[in-house]
Write an enzyme that holds these catalytic residues in place. Structure first.
Site, PDB file in Angstrom:
ATOM      1  N   SER A 258       0.819  -1.202   0.000  1.00 49.68           N
ATOM      2  CA  SER A 258       0.000   0.000   0.000  1.00 49.68           C
ATOM      3  C   SER A 258       0.861   1.264   0.000  1.00 49.68           C
ATOM      4  O   SER A 258       1.730   1.404  -0.846  1.00 49.68           O
ATOM      5  CB  SER A 258      -0.950  -0.069   1.194  1.00 49.68           C
ATOM      6  OG  SER A 258      -2.057   0.729   0.947  1.00 49.68           O
ATOM      7  N   LYS A 262       4.327   2.118  -2.309  1.00 51.27           N
ATOM      8  CA  LYS A 262       4.742   3.306  -3.070  1.00 51.27           C
ATOM      9  C   LYS A 262       6.188   3.636  -2.672  1.00 51.27           C
ATOM     10  O   LYS A 262       7.034   3.940  -3.517  1.00 51.27           O
ATOM     11  CB  LYS A 262       3.816   4.493  -2.763  1.00 51.27           C
ATOM     12  CG  LYS A 262       2.297   4.208  -2.885  1.00 51.27           C
ATOM     13  CD  LYS A 262       1.454   5.445  -2.560  1.00 51.27           C
ATOM     14  CE  LYS A 262       0.065   5.177  -1.966  1.00 51.27           C
ATOM     15  NZ  LYS A 262      -0.930   4.551  -2.741  1.00 51.27           N
ATOM     16  N   TRP A 349     -10.126   0.341  -5.106  1.00 51.98           N
ATOM     17  CA  TRP A 349      -9.568   1.677  -4.806  1.00 51.98           C
ATOM     18  C   TRP A 349      -8.143   1.801  -5.355  1.00 51.98           C
ATOM     19  O   TRP A 349      -7.721   2.864  -5.787  1.00 51.98           O
ATOM     20  CB  TRP A 349      -9.614   1.841  -3.287  1.00 51.98           C
ATOM     21  CG  TRP A 349      -9.103   3.104  -2.690  1.00 51.98           C
ATOM     22  CD1 TRP A 349      -8.084   3.213  -1.775  1.00 51.98           C
ATOM     23  CD2 TRP A 349      -9.602   4.448  -2.857  1.00 51.98           C
ATOM     24  NE1 TRP A 349      -7.921   4.515  -1.396  1.00 51.98           N
ATOM     25  CE2 TRP A 349      -8.840   5.301  -2.046  1.00 51.98           C
ATOM     26  CE3 TRP A 349     -10.630   4.999  -3.639  1.00 51.98           C
ATOM     27  CZ2 TRP A 349      -9.046   6.678  -1.986  1.00 51.98           C
ATOM     28  CZ3 TRP A 349     -10.834   6.379  -3.572  1.00 51.98           C
ATOM     29  CH2 TRP A 349     -10.054   7.202  -2.768  1.00 51.98           C
ATOM     30  N   HIS A 399      -7.637  -5.669   0.168  1.00 54.35           N
ATOM     31  CA  HIS A 399      -6.389  -4.917   0.360  1.00 54.35           C
ATOM     32  C   HIS A 399      -5.674  -5.449   1.612  1.00 54.35           C
ATOM     33  O   HIS A 399      -6.140  -5.224   2.732  1.00 54.35           O
ATOM     34  CB  HIS A 399      -6.812  -3.457   0.550  1.00 54.35           C
ATOM     35  CG  HIS A 399      -5.696  -2.491   0.597  1.00 54.35           C
ATOM     36  ND1 HIS A 399      -4.954  -2.177  -0.516  1.00 54.35           N
ATOM     37  CD2 HIS A 399      -5.189  -1.745   1.618  1.00 54.35           C
ATOM     38  CE1 HIS A 399      -4.050  -1.265  -0.197  1.00 54.35           C
ATOM     39  NE2 HIS A 399      -4.166  -0.985   1.099  1.00 54.35           N
TER      40      HIS A 399
HETATM   41  C1  GTR Z   1      -5.403   4.510   1.661  1.00 59.17           C
HETATM   42  C2  GTR Z   1      -4.795   5.332   0.575  1.00 59.17           C
HETATM   43  C3  GTR Z   1      -4.052   4.410  -0.365  1.00 59.17           C
HETATM   44  C4  GTR Z   1      -3.183   3.426   0.377  1.00 59.17           C
HETATM   45  C5  GTR Z   1      -3.755   2.976   1.702  1.00 59.17           C
HETATM   46  C6  GTR Z   1      -2.773   2.322   2.666  1.00 59.17           C
HETATM   47  O1  GTR Z   1      -6.257   5.194   2.470  1.00 59.17           O
HETATM   48  O2  GTR Z   1      -5.811   6.029  -0.080  1.00 59.17           O
HETATM   49  O3  GTR Z   1      -3.327   5.155  -1.298  1.00 59.17           O
HETATM   50  O4  GTR Z   1      -1.915   3.919   0.529  1.00 59.17           O
HETATM   51  O5  GTR Z   1      -4.350   3.985   2.401  1.00 59.17           O
HETATM   52  O6  GTR Z   1      -1.604   2.683   2.763  1.00 59.17           O
HETATM   53  O7  GTR Z   1      -3.237   1.422   3.382  1.00 59.17           O
END
Ligand code: GTR
Length: 418
Positions: A258, A262, A349, A399
Protein backbone atom coordinates in the site's frame (compact mmCIF):
# COMPACT_ATOMS: atom_id res chain seq x y z
CA UNK A 1 -16.57 12.88 22.90
CA UNK A 2 -13.18 14.49 22.83
CA UNK A 3 -11.85 16.54 19.92
CA UNK A 4 -9.39 13.87 18.81
CA UNK A 5 -12.07 11.19 18.49
CA UNK A 6 -14.31 13.59 16.55
CA UNK A 7 -11.40 14.51 14.23
CA UNK A 8 -10.64 10.81 13.63
CA UNK A 9 -14.28 10.05 12.84
CA UNK A 10 -14.41 13.01 10.43
CA UNK A 11 -11.20 11.90 8.70
CA UNK A 12 -12.46 8.33 8.27
CA UNK A 13 -15.85 9.44 7.00
CA UNK A 14 -14.17 11.81 4.51
CA UNK A 15 -11.97 8.91 3.34
CA UNK A 16 -14.85 6.46 2.96
CA UNK A 17 -16.87 9.14 1.16
CA UNK A 18 -13.93 9.64 -1.24
CA UNK A 19 -13.78 5.88 -1.78
CA UNK A 20 -17.51 5.45 -2.35
CA UNK A 21 -17.82 8.31 -4.84
CA UNK A 22 -14.74 7.26 -6.86
CA UNK A 23 -15.11 5.92 -10.40
CA UNK A 24 -15.23 2.12 -10.58
CA UNK A 25 -16.79 1.93 -14.02
CA UNK A 26 -14.43 0.81 -16.78
CA UNK A 27 -16.57 2.55 -19.42
CA UNK A 28 -16.01 5.89 -17.63
CA UNK A 29 -12.22 5.66 -17.71
CA UNK A 30 -11.19 8.76 -19.70
CA UNK A 31 -9.48 8.38 -23.07
CA UNK A 32 -5.81 9.14 -22.64
CA UNK A 33 -2.51 8.73 -24.38
CA UNK A 34 0.05 7.01 -22.25
CA UNK A 35 3.50 8.63 -22.51
CA UNK A 36 5.85 6.15 -24.18
CA UNK A 37 8.73 4.98 -21.99
CA UNK A 38 10.83 4.74 -25.15
CA UNK A 39 10.26 8.23 -26.60
CA UNK A 40 12.14 11.10 -24.93
CA UNK A 41 10.42 14.34 -23.90
CA UNK A 42 11.94 15.90 -27.02
CA UNK A 43 10.59 13.12 -29.27
CA UNK A 44 13.62 10.86 -29.83
CA UNK A 45 13.02 7.13 -30.09
CA UNK A 46 15.00 4.81 -27.84
CA UNK A 47 15.99 1.46 -29.28
CA UNK A 48 18.50 -0.09 -26.91
CA UNK A 49 19.36 -0.11 -23.24
CA UNK A 50 22.49 1.98 -23.67
CA UNK A 51 20.38 4.75 -25.19
CA UNK A 52 17.70 4.26 -22.54
CA UNK A 53 20.25 4.81 -19.80
CA UNK A 54 21.96 7.72 -21.55
CA UNK A 55 18.96 9.66 -22.86
CA UNK A 56 15.74 8.57 -21.23
CA UNK A 57 16.07 7.01 -17.81
CA UNK A 58 17.46 10.15 -16.20
CA UNK A 59 14.84 12.56 -17.54
CA UNK A 60 12.06 10.30 -16.27
CA UNK A 61 13.85 9.89 -12.96
CA UNK A 62 14.26 13.65 -12.62
CA UNK A 63 10.61 14.27 -13.33
CA UNK A 64 9.50 11.87 -10.60
CA UNK A 65 12.12 13.29 -8.28
CA UNK A 66 11.16 16.95 -8.71
CA UNK A 67 7.48 16.80 -9.59
CA UNK A 68 6.10 13.73 -7.83
CA UNK A 69 7.90 12.42 -4.74
CA UNK A 70 10.29 15.35 -4.13
CA UNK A 71 14.03 15.68 -3.87
CA UNK A 72 16.14 14.81 -0.85
CA UNK A 73 17.47 18.28 0.00
CA UNK A 74 21.08 17.43 0.80
CA UNK A 75 23.44 14.99 2.36
CA UNK A 76 23.57 13.78 5.92
CA UNK A 77 26.49 14.97 8.03
CA UNK A 78 26.86 11.49 9.47
CA UNK A 79 25.11 8.19 9.85
CA UNK A 80 25.89 5.14 11.94
CA UNK A 81 24.68 1.67 12.80
CA UNK A 82 24.72 -0.08 16.13
CA UNK A 83 24.01 -3.77 16.67
CA UNK A 84 21.89 -3.53 19.80
CA UNK A 85 20.91 -7.16 20.19
CA UNK A 86 21.72 -10.50 18.59
CA UNK A 87 20.72 -14.12 19.16
CA UNK A 88 21.29 -17.46 17.54
CA UNK A 89 18.11 -18.89 18.87
CA UNK A 90 15.07 -17.20 17.34
CA UNK A 91 12.06 -19.08 15.92
CA UNK A 92 12.84 -22.21 17.89
CA UNK A 93 16.47 -22.21 16.79
CA UNK A 94 15.67 -21.83 13.09
CA UNK A 95 16.82 -18.25 12.86
CA UNK A 96 19.37 -15.75 13.88
CA UNK A 97 18.01 -12.42 15.09
CA UNK A 98 19.76 -9.08 14.89
CA UNK A 99 18.42 -5.70 15.94
CA UNK A 100 20.23 -2.71 14.55
CA UNK A 101 19.77 0.96 15.47
CA UNK A 102 20.31 3.27 12.51
CA UNK A 103 21.15 6.89 13.36
CA UNK A 104 21.04 9.76 10.88
CA UNK A 105 22.62 13.10 11.80
CA UNK A 106 22.43 16.54 10.22
CA UNK A 107 22.65 20.09 11.53
CA UNK A 108 23.39 18.77 15.06
CA UNK A 109 20.05 16.94 15.08
CA UNK A 110 19.50 13.21 14.79
CA UNK A 111 16.90 10.50 14.44
CA UNK A 112 17.33 6.82 15.25
CA UNK A 113 15.25 3.97 13.88
CA UNK A 114 15.40 0.25 14.55
CA UNK A 115 15.69 -2.59 12.10
CA UNK A 116 14.71 -6.13 13.12
CA UNK A 117 16.42 -8.86 11.12
CA UNK A 118 15.77 -12.61 11.05
CA UNK A 119 18.15 -14.75 9.02
CA UNK A 120 17.77 -18.46 8.30
CA UNK A 121 20.52 -20.58 9.80
CA UNK A 122 22.34 -23.06 7.65
CA UNK A 123 23.92 -20.91 4.98
CA UNK A 124 26.55 -18.28 5.74
CA UNK A 125 24.63 -15.73 3.65
CA UNK A 126 20.98 -15.40 2.66
CA UNK A 127 18.81 -13.07 0.57
CA UNK A 128 16.41 -10.93 2.59
CA UNK A 129 13.15 -9.11 2.05
CA UNK A 130 13.35 -5.59 3.46
CA UNK A 131 10.02 -3.95 4.23
CA UNK A 132 8.47 -1.34 6.46
CA UNK A 133 5.73 -2.28 8.89
CA UNK A 134 2.79 -0.06 9.92
CA UNK A 135 2.69 -0.36 13.73
CA UNK A 136 6.12 -1.31 15.11
CA UNK A 137 8.60 -4.17 14.76
CA UNK A 138 6.97 -5.88 17.75
CA UNK A 139 3.74 -6.27 15.75
CA UNK A 140 5.19 -8.53 13.03
CA UNK A 141 6.16 -11.34 15.44
CA UNK A 142 5.26 -12.68 18.89
CA UNK A 143 9.01 -12.82 19.70
CA UNK A 144 9.23 -11.24 23.20
CA UNK A 145 12.79 -10.07 22.52
CA UNK A 146 11.60 -7.38 20.12
CA UNK A 147 11.10 -4.10 22.00
CA UNK A 148 7.95 -2.02 21.57
CA UNK A 149 8.44 1.03 19.39
CA UNK A 150 8.74 4.20 21.43
CA UNK A 151 7.66 6.38 18.52
CA UNK A 152 4.31 7.93 17.68
CA UNK A 153 1.92 5.28 16.32
CA UNK A 154 -1.56 5.84 14.88
CA UNK A 155 -4.30 5.05 17.39
CA UNK A 156 -6.01 1.74 16.77
CA UNK A 157 -8.59 0.47 19.19
CA UNK A 158 -8.36 -3.17 18.11
CA UNK A 159 -4.58 -3.12 18.69
CA UNK A 160 -5.00 -1.43 22.07
CA UNK A 161 -3.16 1.68 20.87
CA UNK A 162 -4.34 4.87 22.61
CA UNK A 163 -2.62 8.22 22.95
CA UNK A 164 -0.38 7.22 20.04
CA UNK A 165 1.70 4.86 22.20
CA UNK A 166 2.30 1.17 21.56
CA UNK A 167 1.73 -1.24 24.45
CA UNK A 168 2.18 -5.01 24.88
CA UNK A 169 -1.39 -5.42 23.57
CA UNK A 170 -0.11 -4.86 20.02
CA UNK A 171 2.65 -7.48 20.14
CA UNK A 172 2.21 -9.86 17.22
CA UNK A 173 -1.00 -8.26 15.90
CA UNK A 174 0.37 -8.08 12.36
CA UNK A 175 2.01 -11.53 12.23
CA UNK A 176 -0.42 -12.65 9.56
CA UNK A 177 1.05 -10.10 7.15
CA UNK A 178 4.60 -11.44 7.45
CA UNK A 179 5.09 -15.12 6.60
CA UNK A 180 8.38 -15.20 8.51
CA UNK A 181 8.55 -18.97 8.98
CA UNK A 182 7.85 -19.56 5.29
CA UNK A 183 10.67 -17.17 4.42
CA UNK A 184 13.07 -18.89 6.81
CA UNK A 185 12.12 -22.39 5.62
CA UNK A 186 12.85 -21.30 2.05
CA UNK A 187 16.24 -19.79 2.81
CA UNK A 188 15.14 -16.13 2.99
CA UNK A 189 15.51 -13.65 5.79
CA UNK A 190 13.43 -10.62 6.72
CA UNK A 191 14.53 -7.13 7.68
CA UNK A 192 11.79 -4.81 8.89
CA UNK A 193 11.50 -1.27 10.23
CA UNK A 194 8.58 0.69 11.66
CA UNK A 195 8.05 3.47 9.10
CA UNK A 196 6.93 5.97 11.74
CA UNK A 197 10.41 5.94 13.28
CA UNK A 198 11.71 7.41 10.01
CA UNK A 199 8.81 9.81 9.52
CA UNK A 200 5.56 9.68 11.51
CA UNK A 201 2.68 9.42 9.04
CA UNK A 202 0.87 12.66 9.79
CA UNK A 203 0.44 15.89 7.98
CA UNK A 204 3.06 17.91 9.74
CA UNK A 205 6.71 18.14 8.99
CA UNK A 206 7.87 19.03 12.48
CA UNK A 207 9.46 15.66 13.07
CA UNK A 208 11.09 12.69 11.36
CA UNK A 209 13.81 12.71 8.75
CA UNK A 210 12.69 15.93 6.99
CA UNK A 211 13.25 18.09 10.01
CA UNK A 212 16.99 17.21 10.15
CA UNK A 213 17.55 19.14 6.93
CA UNK A 214 15.79 22.41 7.77
CA UNK A 215 17.52 25.74 7.78
CA UNK A 216 16.83 27.84 10.85
CA UNK A 217 13.31 29.13 10.15
CA UNK A 218 12.13 26.35 7.92
CA UNK A 219 9.04 24.38 9.02
CA UNK A 220 8.36 22.26 5.95
CA UNK A 221 10.15 21.04 2.82
CA UNK A 222 10.26 23.37 -0.22
CA UNK A 223 7.91 22.85 -3.19
CA UNK A 224 10.14 20.42 -5.07
CA UNK A 225 11.46 18.72 -1.97
CA UNK A 226 10.56 15.41 -0.45
CA UNK A 227 7.26 14.37 0.99
CA UNK A 228 6.85 11.42 3.34
CA UNK A 229 7.09 8.72 0.63
CA UNK A 230 10.52 10.02 -0.43
CA UNK A 231 11.50 10.27 3.24
CA UNK A 232 10.54 6.62 3.80
CA UNK A 233 12.42 5.60 0.64
CA UNK A 234 15.50 7.42 1.93
CA UNK A 235 15.21 5.48 5.20
CA UNK A 236 15.21 2.21 3.23
CA UNK A 237 18.34 3.28 1.37
CA UNK A 238 20.17 4.02 4.59
CA UNK A 239 19.09 0.61 5.89
CA UNK A 240 20.65 -0.81 2.72
CA UNK A 241 23.96 0.81 3.71
CA UNK A 242 23.90 -1.44 6.75
CA UNK A 243 22.56 -4.57 5.01
CA UNK A 244 25.16 -4.60 2.26
CA UNK A 245 27.89 -4.69 4.90
CA UNK A 246 26.25 -7.12 7.31
CA UNK A 247 28.27 -10.08 6.06
CA UNK A 248 25.40 -12.57 6.33
CA UNK A 249 23.20 -11.05 3.63
CA UNK A 250 23.60 -11.82 -0.06
CA UNK A 251 20.85 -9.71 -1.66
CA UNK A 252 18.05 -7.39 -0.64
CA UNK A 253 14.58 -7.33 -2.20
CA UNK A 254 12.65 -4.26 -1.11
CA UNK A 255 8.98 -4.92 -0.36
CA UNK A 256 6.04 -2.75 0.65
CA UNK A 257 2.28 -2.85 1.00
CA UNK A 258 0.00 0.00 0.00
CA UNK A 259 1.54 3.41 0.93
CA UNK A 260 4.66 1.48 1.84
CA UNK A 261 4.53 -0.20 -1.58
CA UNK A 262 4.74 3.31 -3.07
CA UNK A 263 7.80 3.91 -0.85
CA UNK A 264 9.35 0.55 -1.89
CA UNK A 265 8.95 1.42 -5.59
CA UNK A 266 10.54 4.83 -5.15
CA UNK A 267 13.35 3.24 -3.09
CA UNK A 268 13.92 0.72 -5.90
CA UNK A 269 14.01 3.52 -8.47
CA UNK A 270 16.42 5.69 -6.49
CA UNK A 271 18.78 2.99 -5.21
CA UNK A 272 20.09 0.39 -7.65
CA UNK A 273 21.54 -1.71 -4.85
CA UNK A 274 18.09 -3.21 -4.27
CA UNK A 275 18.25 -6.48 -6.17
CA UNK A 276 14.49 -6.64 -6.65
CA UNK A 277 11.30 -4.76 -5.79
CA UNK A 278 7.85 -5.96 -4.67
CA UNK A 279 4.81 -3.70 -4.81
CA UNK A 280 1.88 -5.18 -2.89
CA UNK A 281 -1.39 -3.34 -3.61
CA UNK A 282 0.45 -0.01 -3.95
CA UNK A 283 -2.27 1.69 -6.01
CA UNK A 284 -2.35 5.41 -6.83
CA UNK A 285 1.10 7.02 -6.71
CA UNK A 286 2.52 3.48 -6.67
CA UNK A 287 2.11 0.97 -9.49
CA UNK A 288 -1.34 2.09 -10.78
CA UNK A 289 -1.63 4.31 -13.85
CA UNK A 290 -2.77 7.80 -12.80
CA UNK A 291 -4.36 8.71 -16.13
CA UNK A 292 -7.04 6.00 -15.76
CA UNK A 293 -8.53 7.88 -12.79
CA UNK A 294 -10.04 4.61 -11.57
CA UNK A 295 -10.55 4.37 -7.80
CA UNK A 296 -8.11 6.67 -5.99
CA UNK A 297 -6.94 9.65 -8.09
CA UNK A 298 -4.12 12.15 -7.79
CA UNK A 299 -6.52 14.79 -6.45
CA UNK A 300 -7.99 12.40 -3.88
CA UNK A 301 -4.62 11.19 -2.61
CA UNK A 302 -3.19 14.70 -2.36
CA UNK A 303 -6.26 15.82 -0.44
CA UNK A 304 -6.37 12.91 2.02
CA UNK A 305 -2.57 12.71 2.44
CA UNK A 306 -1.11 16.13 1.59
CA UNK A 307 2.24 15.16 3.15
CA UNK A 308 2.99 12.07 1.02
CA UNK A 309 4.19 13.78 -2.18
CA UNK A 310 6.10 16.95 -3.05
CA UNK A 311 3.93 20.07 -3.18
CA UNK A 312 4.81 20.32 -6.88
CA UNK A 313 2.62 17.22 -7.46
CA UNK A 314 -0.51 19.18 -6.40
CA UNK A 315 -0.77 20.81 -9.82
CA UNK A 316 -1.85 17.46 -11.25
CA UNK A 317 -4.91 17.25 -8.98
CA UNK A 318 -7.77 16.43 -11.33
CA UNK A 319 -5.36 17.28 -14.12
CA UNK A 320 -3.78 13.91 -14.83
CA UNK A 321 -3.97 14.43 -18.56
CA UNK A 322 -1.18 17.02 -18.37
CA UNK A 323 1.20 14.65 -16.59
CA UNK A 324 4.13 14.02 -18.98
CA UNK A 325 4.80 10.68 -17.25
CA UNK A 326 2.75 7.89 -15.75
CA UNK A 327 3.48 5.22 -13.19
CA UNK A 328 4.61 2.56 -15.72
CA UNK A 329 7.66 4.77 -16.14
CA UNK A 330 8.34 4.64 -12.43
CA UNK A 331 8.32 0.84 -12.77
CA UNK A 332 10.61 1.10 -15.81
CA UNK A 333 13.21 2.92 -13.68
CA UNK A 334 13.69 -0.37 -11.82
CA UNK A 335 14.70 -2.28 -15.01
CA UNK A 336 16.45 -4.61 -15.49
CA UNK A 337 16.09 -5.69 -11.86
CA UNK A 338 13.28 -8.12 -11.00
CA UNK A 339 9.98 -6.42 -10.19
CA UNK A 340 6.76 -7.94 -8.80
CA UNK A 341 3.48 -6.04 -8.92
CA UNK A 342 0.58 -7.61 -7.03
CA UNK A 343 -3.08 -6.64 -6.73
CA UNK A 344 -6.14 -7.92 -4.86
CA UNK A 345 -9.48 -8.44 -6.60
CA UNK A 346 -11.57 -6.51 -4.07
CA UNK A 347 -9.05 -3.68 -3.83
CA UNK A 348 -10.72 -1.54 -6.50
CA UNK A 349 -9.57 1.68 -4.81
CA UNK A 350 -6.00 0.69 -5.86
CA UNK A 351 -7.12 -0.06 -9.47
CA UNK A 352 -5.87 -3.63 -10.08
CA UNK A 353 -6.19 -3.24 -13.85
CA UNK A 354 -4.16 -0.01 -13.75
CA UNK A 355 -1.48 -1.81 -11.72
CA UNK A 356 -1.42 -4.65 -14.23
CA UNK A 357 -1.24 -2.38 -17.31
CA UNK A 358 1.54 -0.41 -15.72
CA UNK A 359 3.62 -3.60 -15.33
CA UNK A 360 2.78 -4.47 -18.94
CA UNK A 361 3.87 -1.08 -20.35
CA UNK A 362 7.04 -1.01 -18.22
CA UNK A 363 8.00 -4.35 -19.74
CA UNK A 364 9.15 -2.65 -22.96
CA UNK A 365 12.15 -1.34 -21.08
CA UNK A 366 12.91 -4.77 -19.60
CA UNK A 367 12.86 -6.18 -23.12
CA UNK A 368 15.70 -3.83 -24.08
CA UNK A 369 17.79 -5.82 -21.61
CA UNK A 370 16.42 -9.11 -22.95
CA UNK A 371 14.50 -9.70 -19.77
CA UNK A 372 11.04 -11.13 -19.97
CA UNK A 373 8.22 -8.91 -18.78
CA UNK A 374 4.43 -9.02 -18.97
CA UNK A 375 3.77 -9.34 -22.70
CA UNK A 376 0.02 -9.83 -22.57
CA UNK A 377 -2.41 -6.90 -22.38
CA UNK A 378 -4.97 -9.20 -20.82
CA UNK A 379 -5.09 -9.18 -17.01
CA UNK A 380 -4.75 -12.80 -15.80
CA UNK A 381 -7.46 -14.66 -13.92
CA UNK A 382 -7.36 -14.40 -10.15
CA UNK A 383 -4.71 -16.53 -8.45
CA UNK A 384 -2.92 -17.24 -11.77
CA UNK A 385 0.46 -15.52 -11.31
CA UNK A 386 2.59 -14.54 -14.30
CA UNK A 387 6.18 -14.76 -13.13
CA UNK A 388 9.04 -13.50 -15.24
CA UNK A 389 11.64 -10.84 -14.45
CA UNK A 390 8.52 -8.68 -14.25
CA UNK A 391 5.82 -10.59 -12.37
CA UNK A 392 2.16 -9.92 -11.66
CA UNK A 393 -0.69 -11.53 -9.80
CA UNK A 394 -4.17 -10.62 -8.74
CA UNK A 395 -5.40 -12.71 -5.85
CA UNK A 396 -8.86 -13.09 -4.44
CA UNK A 397 -9.67 -10.97 -1.41
CA UNK A 398 -9.13 -7.50 -0.09
CA UNK A 399 -6.39 -4.92 0.36
CA UNK A 400 -3.94 -6.84 2.57
CA UNK A 401 -0.78 -8.97 2.56
CA UNK A 402 -1.53 -12.68 2.79
CA UNK A 403 0.36 -15.97 2.91
CA UNK A 404 -0.68 -16.44 -0.71
CA UNK A 405 1.17 -13.24 -1.65
CA UNK A 406 4.32 -14.33 0.20
CA UNK A 407 4.22 -17.82 -1.34
CA UNK A 408 4.33 -16.16 -4.78
CA UNK A 409 7.09 -13.72 -3.82
CA UNK A 410 9.22 -16.55 -2.44
CA UNK A 411 8.78 -18.77 -5.53
CA UNK A 412 9.57 -15.85 -7.82
CA UNK A 413 12.55 -14.63 -5.78
CA UNK A 414 14.01 -18.16 -5.83
CA UNK A 415 13.89 -18.08 -9.62
CA UNK A 416 14.91 -14.49 -10.33
CA UNK A 417 17.01 -13.13 -7.47
CA UNK A 418 20.58 -14.34 -7.81
C1 GTR B 1 -5.40 4.51 1.66
C2 GTR B 1 -4.80 5.33 0.58
C3 GTR B 1 -4.05 4.41 -0.36
C4 GTR B 1 -3.18 3.43 0.38
C5 GTR B 1 -3.75 2.98 1.70
C6 GTR B 1 -2.77 2.32 2.67
O1 GTR B 1 -6.26 5.19 2.47
O2 GTR B 1 -5.81 6.03 -0.08
O3 GTR B 1 -3.33 5.16 -1.30
O4 GTR B 1 -1.91 3.92 0.53
O5 GTR B 1 -4.35 3.99 2.40
O6 GTR B 1 -1.60 2.68 2.76
O7 GTR B 1 -3.24 1.42 3.38
Amino acid sequence: MNIRIIATILLFSAMSFAQSEANYDETKVPKFTLPDALVTFSGNHISDHVQWEADRRFEIFQFFERQVYGKVPGRLDEYSFKLIEESNDAYGGKARRKQVAISLKKNKKSITYNMLIYLPKGNPTAPVFLGYNFYGNHTVTSDPKVPLTKSWVPNNESFGIKDNKATEASRGVRQHRWAIEKMLDNGFGLATIYYGEVDPDKNDFSDGVHELFYTEDQTKPKTNEWGSIAGWAFGLSKAMDYLENDGNISNVVVFGHSRLGKAALWAGATDKRFAGVISNNSGCGGAALSKRKFGETVGKINTAFPHWFADSFLKYNDNEKTLPVDQHQLLALIAPRPLYVASAFDDRWADPKGEFLSAHYASKVYELYEKEGIATEQIPEVNQPLQHTVAYHIRTGKHDVTDYDWEQYITWAKAFIQ
